[in-house]
Design a protein around this motif. Sequence first.
Motif, PDB file in Angstrom:
ATOM      1  N   VAL A 170       0.868  -1.179   0.000  1.00  0.00           N
ATOM      2  CA  VAL A 170       0.000   0.000   0.000  1.00  0.00           C
ATOM      3  C   VAL A 170       0.906   1.229   0.000  1.00  0.00           C
ATOM      4  CG1 VAL A 170      -1.843   1.245   1.204  1.00  0.00           C
ATOM      5  CG2 VAL A 170      -1.727  -1.261   1.358  1.00  0.00           C
ATOM      6  N   THR A 171       0.822   2.013  -1.074  1.00  0.00           N
ATOM      7  CA  THR A 171       1.655   3.219  -1.160  1.00  0.00           C
ATOM      8  C   THR A 171       0.965   4.345  -0.398  1.00  0.00           C
ATOM      9  OG1 THR A 171       2.372   2.495  -3.323  1.00  0.00           O
ATOM     10  CG2 THR A 171       2.807   4.791  -2.776  1.00  0.00           C
ATOM     11  N   PRO A 172       1.682   4.978   0.533  1.00  0.00           N
ATOM     12  CA  PRO A 172       1.030   6.003   1.343  1.00  0.00           C
ATOM     13  C   PRO A 172       0.621   7.231   0.526  1.00  0.00           C
ATOM     14  CG  PRO A 172       3.207   5.435   2.220  1.00  0.00           C
ATOM     15  CD  PRO A 172       3.079   4.762   0.904  1.00  0.00           C
ATOM     16  N   VAL A 173      -0.500   7.805   0.892  1.00  0.00           N
ATOM     17  CA  VAL A 173      -0.901   9.106   0.358  1.00  0.00           C
ATOM     18  C   VAL A 173      -0.726  10.078   1.525  1.00  0.00           C
ATOM     19  CG1 VAL A 173      -2.806  10.430  -0.633  1.00  0.00           C
ATOM     20  CG2 VAL A 173      -2.573   7.985  -1.145  1.00  0.00           C
ATOM     21  N   TYR A 174      -0.061  11.196   1.288  1.00  0.00           N
ATOM     22  CA  TYR A 174       0.273  12.109   2.385  1.00  0.00           C
ATOM     23  C   TYR A 174      -0.924  12.946   2.816  1.00  0.00           C
ATOM     24  CZ  TYR A 174       4.885  10.517   1.361  1.00  0.00           C
ATOM     25  OH  TYR A 174       5.951   9.699   1.167  1.00  0.00           O
ATOM     26  N   ASP A 175      -0.933  13.239   4.101  1.00  0.00           N
ATOM     27  CA  ASP A 175      -1.927  14.144   4.699  1.00  0.00           C
ATOM     28  C   ASP A 175      -3.364  13.623   4.610  1.00  0.00           C
ATOM     29  OD1 ASP A 175       0.261  15.840   5.098  1.00  0.00           O
ATOM     30  OD2 ASP A 175      -0.045  16.778   3.132  1.00  0.00           O
ATOM     31  N   VAL A 176      -3.500  12.321   4.460  1.00  0.00           N
ATOM     32  CA  VAL A 176      -4.832  11.716   4.379  1.00  0.00           C
ATOM     33  C   VAL A 176      -4.929  10.649   5.464  1.00  0.00           C
ATOM     34  CG1 VAL A 176      -6.335  10.253   2.952  1.00  0.00           C
ATOM     35  CG2 VAL A 176      -5.037  12.105   1.882  1.00  0.00           C
ATOM     36  N   LEU A 177      -6.024  10.652   6.212  1.00  0.00           N
ATOM     37  CA  LEU A 177      -6.216   9.636   7.253  1.00  0.00           C
ATOM     38  C   LEU A 177      -6.378   8.255   6.619  1.00  0.00           C
ATOM     39  CD1 LEU A 177      -8.798  10.878   9.919  1.00  0.00           C
ATOM     40  CD2 LEU A 177      -6.380  10.416  10.233  1.00  0.00           C
ATOM     41  N   PHE A 178      -5.577   7.311   7.062  1.00  0.00           N
ATOM     42  CA  PHE A 178      -5.691   5.933   6.573  1.00  0.00           C
ATOM     43  C   PHE A 178      -6.131   5.064   7.732  1.00  0.00           C
ATOM     44  CE2 PHE A 178      -4.053   1.673   5.831  1.00  0.00           C
ATOM     45  CZ  PHE A 178      -4.409   1.437   4.508  1.00  0.00           C
ATOM     46  N   LYS A 179      -7.254   4.399   7.578  1.00  0.00           N
ATOM     47  CA  LYS A 179      -7.774   3.553   8.650  1.00  0.00           C
ATOM     48  C   LYS A 179      -7.075   2.198   8.600  1.00  0.00           C
ATOM     49  CE  LYS A 179     -11.062   2.479  11.739  1.00  0.00           C
ATOM     50  NZ  LYS A 179     -10.861   2.939  13.106  1.00  0.00           N
ATOM     51  N   LEU A 180      -6.503   1.780   9.708  1.00  0.00           N
ATOM     52  CA  LEU A 180      -5.892   0.458   9.774  1.00  0.00           C
ATOM     53  C   LEU A 180      -7.028  -0.562   9.697  1.00  0.00           C
ATOM     54  CD1 LEU A 180      -3.206   0.977  12.581  1.00  0.00           C
ATOM     55  CD2 LEU A 180      -3.034   1.431  10.150  1.00  0.00           C
ATOM     56  N   ALA A 181      -7.161  -1.176   8.532  1.00  0.00           N
ATOM     57  CA  ALA A 181      -8.353  -1.978   8.239  1.00  0.00           C
ATOM     58  C   ALA A 181      -8.171  -3.432   8.664  1.00  0.00           C
ATOM     59  CB  ALA A 181      -8.660  -1.883   6.756  1.00  0.00           C
ATOM     60  N   ASP A 182      -8.948  -4.298   8.052  1.00  0.00           N
ATOM     61  CA  ASP A 182      -8.909  -5.712   8.412  1.00  0.00           C
ATOM     62  C   ASP A 182      -7.558  -6.330   8.069  1.00  0.00           C
ATOM     63  OD1 ASP A 182     -11.470  -5.406   9.166  1.00  0.00           O
ATOM     64  OD2 ASP A 182     -12.324  -6.206   7.302  1.00  0.00           O
ATOM     65  N   GLY A 183      -7.281  -7.444   8.677  1.00  0.00           N
ATOM     66  CA  GLY A 183      -6.049  -8.162   8.379  1.00  0.00           C
ATOM     67  C   GLY A 183      -4.869  -7.601   9.153  1.00  0.00           C
ATOM     68  N   TYR A 184      -3.699  -8.042   8.770  1.00  0.00           N
ATOM     69  CA  TYR A 184      -2.467  -7.591   9.420  1.00  0.00           C
ATOM     70  C   TYR A 184      -1.893  -6.426   8.619  1.00  0.00           C
ATOM     71  CZ  TYR A 184      -2.627 -11.979  11.964  1.00  0.00           C
ATOM     72  OH  TYR A 184      -3.006 -13.009  12.767  1.00  0.00           O
ATOM     73  N   LEU A 185      -1.197  -5.535   9.325  1.00  0.00           N
ATOM     74  CA  LEU A 185      -0.642  -4.389   8.611  1.00  0.00           C
ATOM     75  C   LEU A 185       0.758  -4.053   9.123  1.00  0.00           C
ATOM     76  CD1 LEU A 185      -1.753  -2.273   6.438  1.00  0.00           C
ATOM     77  CD2 LEU A 185      -1.842  -0.709   8.369  1.00  0.00           C
ATOM     78  N   PHE A 186       1.702  -3.942   8.187  1.00  0.00           N
ATOM     79  CA  PHE A 186       3.038  -3.430   8.497  1.00  0.00           C
ATOM     80  C   PHE A 186       3.077  -1.971   8.043  1.00  0.00           C
ATOM     81  CE2 PHE A 186       3.576  -7.987   7.962  1.00  0.00           C
ATOM     82  CZ  PHE A 186       4.440  -8.324   8.996  1.00  0.00           C
ATOM     83  N   VAL A 187       3.584  -1.104   8.904  1.00  0.00           N
ATOM     84  CA  VAL A 187       3.643   0.330   8.581  1.00  0.00           C
ATOM     85  C   VAL A 187       5.079   0.805   8.727  1.00  0.00           C
ATOM     86  CG1 VAL A 187       2.882   2.643   9.264  1.00  0.00           C
ATOM     87  CG2 VAL A 187       1.286   0.727   9.423  1.00  0.00           C
ATOM     88  N   ASN A 188       5.638   1.347   7.651  1.00  0.00           N
ATOM     89  CA  ASN A 188       6.974   1.954   7.729  1.00  0.00           C
ATOM     90  C   ASN A 188       6.799   3.462   7.518  1.00  0.00           C
ATOM     91  OD1 ASN A 188       9.584   2.942   7.217  1.00  0.00           O
ATOM     92  ND2 ASN A 188      10.262   0.966   6.439  1.00  0.00           N
ATOM     93  N   PRO A 189       7.137   4.278   8.536  1.00  0.00           N
ATOM     94  CA  PRO A 189       6.901   5.718   8.419  1.00  0.00           C
ATOM     95  C   PRO A 189       7.909   6.437   7.525  1.00  0.00           C
ATOM     96  CG  PRO A 189       7.984   5.243  10.500  1.00  0.00           C
ATOM     97  CD  PRO A 189       7.730   3.903   9.832  1.00  0.00           C
ATOM     98  N   GLY A 190       8.908   5.708   6.978  1.00  0.00           N
ATOM     99  CA  GLY A 190       9.972   6.376   6.224  1.00  0.00           C
ATOM    100  C   GLY A 190      11.001   6.955   7.188  1.00  0.00           C
ATOM    101  N   SER A 191      11.934   7.706   6.663  1.00  0.00           N
ATOM    102  CA  SER A 191      13.051   8.177   7.483  1.00  0.00           C
ATOM    103  C   SER A 191      12.965   9.673   7.772  1.00  0.00           C
ATOM    104  CB  SER A 191      14.370   7.883   6.748  1.00  0.00           C
ATOM    105  OG  SER A 191      15.448   8.515   7.398  1.00  0.00           O
ATOM    106  N   VAL A 192      13.214  10.002   9.044  1.00  0.00           N
ATOM    107  CA  VAL A 192      13.304  11.416   9.425  1.00  0.00           C
ATOM    108  C   VAL A 192      14.574  12.031   8.839  1.00  0.00           C
ATOM    109  CG1 VAL A 192      13.654  12.975  11.394  1.00  0.00           C
ATOM    110  CG2 VAL A 192      11.979  11.117  11.567  1.00  0.00           C
ATOM    111  N   GLY A 193      15.700  11.376   9.044  1.00  0.00           N
ATOM    112  CA  GLY A 193      16.984  12.045   8.795  1.00  0.00           C
ATOM    113  C   GLY A 193      17.737  11.649   7.551  1.00  0.00           C
ATOM    114  N   GLN A 194      17.259  10.634   6.819  1.00  0.00           N
ATOM    115  CA  GLN A 194      17.941  10.287   5.567  1.00  0.00           C
ATOM    116  C   GLN A 194      16.958   9.562   4.632  1.00  0.00           C
ATOM    117  OE1 GLN A 194      20.589   6.982   4.451  1.00  0.00           O
ATOM    118  NE2 GLN A 194      22.254   8.317   5.133  1.00  0.00           N
ATOM    119  N   PRO A 195      15.965  10.294   4.116  1.00  0.00           N
ATOM    120  CA  PRO A 195      14.962   9.666   3.234  1.00  0.00           C
ATOM    121  C   PRO A 195      15.628   9.080   1.984  1.00  0.00           C
ATOM    122  CG  PRO A 195      14.266  11.869   3.890  1.00  0.00           C
ATOM    123  CD  PRO A 195      15.696  11.725   4.313  1.00  0.00           C
TER     124      PRO A 195
END
Length: 247
Positions: A170-195
């Motif tokens: 699932v490719t993130p869309v910025y500034d939009v609320l994403f509901k953690l839906a059914d099933g299992y979910l891995f979330v990577n917030p990306g990098s603060v200091g070295q994107p």
Amino acid sequence: MRIALISDIHSNLAALEAVLADAGPVDETWCVGDVVGYGPDPNECVDLLRARKHLLCVAGNHDRAAIGKMDTRNFNPDAEAAAQWTSRQLTPSSRRFLEELPPARELEQHDITIVHGSPREPIWEYMIYSSIAQANVELLNTRYCFVGHTHIPVMFNCASGPLGHTCRTVTPVYDVLFKLADGYLFVNPGSVGQPRDDNPDASYVVLDLPDHTVTYRRVPYDVQKTQRKMQKAGLPQRLWMRLSYGW
Ligand code: ZN
């Protein structure tokens, strides 16, 4: 409850300050590892995190390397040089903070695991493909898992079926609320200091509980300020140049 979910700060104080300012007042700050390594401000980043009121943090490979708890021969030469430089800068209290970081945290009350790499290899595995998420989902004791390490903002949603779990990216869309839906979910917030996704802006996630929503955010910061400090410190040129283009 509002939580700032941050990862891979990599001693980049200007980026960390910008992210925390953007997040505004939060109830907790969760950090998915690699507080230090690469960047010019390891102690300042540790101090800023410690000053947060409710901080949960796990260890990354660079945090381990900086305290001599990881063999840096697997690192590329620039990363190894930066790890050695970081190790020389650490104050005793920063070192203690890094030494006390656990490899993973299971937050049963929220049904969330936090780990830098993956459940299978907490420090080292890069969860870059849905197939890697699929190989890890059976090892999860919680429905949600927050990871870092790849420096790329992404989610993997896994559903169970007759043939086991199937995970999709699932490719993130910025500034939009994403509901953690059914099933299992891995979330990577990306990098603060070295994107590393061709976008130099700092990346992080705002998490809302118990609503179970995530919002991805990108925050511009003073890249040149960090680059000047890295140059002055004699850190490898490639490491500060890459901050300009986010790779
Ligand atoms: Zn990292």
